[in-house]
Design a protein around this motif. Sequence first.
Motif, short mmCIF file in Angstrom:
data_model
loop_
_atom_site.label_atom_id
_atom_site.label_comp_id
_atom_site.label_asym_id
_atom_site.label_seq_id
_atom_site.Cartn_x
_atom_site.Cartn_y
_atom_site.Cartn_z
N PRO A 72 65.92 -120.78 9.57
CA PRO A 72 66.63 -121.03 10.83
C PRO A 72 66.91 -122.50 11.07
N ARG A 73 66.16 -123.38 10.46
CA ARG A 73 66.40 -124.82 10.64
C ARG A 73 67.79 -125.21 10.14
N LYS A 74 68.25 -124.60 9.06
CA LYS A 74 69.58 -124.91 8.53
C LYS A 74 70.66 -124.48 9.54
N ILE A 75 70.47 -123.32 10.12
CA ILE A 75 71.43 -122.81 11.10
C ILE A 75 71.44 -123.73 12.32
N GLU A 76 70.28 -124.10 12.81
CA GLU A 76 70.19 -125.00 13.96
C GLU A 76 70.83 -126.34 13.66
N ARG A 77 70.60 -126.85 12.47
CA ARG A 77 71.20 -128.15 12.10
C ARG A 77 72.72 -128.07 12.14
N PHE A 78 73.30 -126.98 11.65
CA PHE A 78 74.75 -126.85 11.71
C PHE A 78 75.23 -126.82 13.15
N CYS A 79 74.58 -126.02 13.97
CA CYS A 79 75.05 -125.84 15.34
C CYS A 79 74.82 -127.05 16.24
N PHE A 80 73.75 -127.78 16.03
CA PHE A 80 73.41 -128.84 16.96
C PHE A 80 73.56 -130.25 16.42
#
Length: 145
Positions: A72-80
């Motif tokens: 989930p860290r990768k997804i969060e990094r993309f979004c934020f």
Amino acid sequence: MPLENKVSCSTKMNLLCLSDEILLIILNKLSNTDVLYSLIEVNKRLDRLVRHCSLSKSIDLVNVLTRERKFPRKIERFCFEIIPRIKENIQSLILDDLSIEQVLSLGYYPNLSQLTLINIPIEFISYIFLGLFFFVCSKLKIFYY
């Protein structure tokens, strides 16, 4: 090229020894989402190159999410961290039910001309476009799969 890069290039070869043009040719051969995730904020030069229009004009978060559901860290990094820095360059977004809400809530995408929605229930699409999120783009084409 900064002096520190010239000195290190004279003794050994590394990625930063290459010209911007050569680096862009190489980076354009790779997955743009992998390049953005891996190189943005590494240093000023790479940051400037990876935010280049050719690398940031089309973002496919469905593939990122499919491969990275366990991270989930990768997804969060993309979004934020990544999308807010490149959203003025984004012309095409490919989103699914796990990414649409976060990505569209990031605000206005001034150059967005294509939005592709994958596996999103029609009721959710209505909810999104009738009130929760509002963004204007006169040339926007929406594709639903």
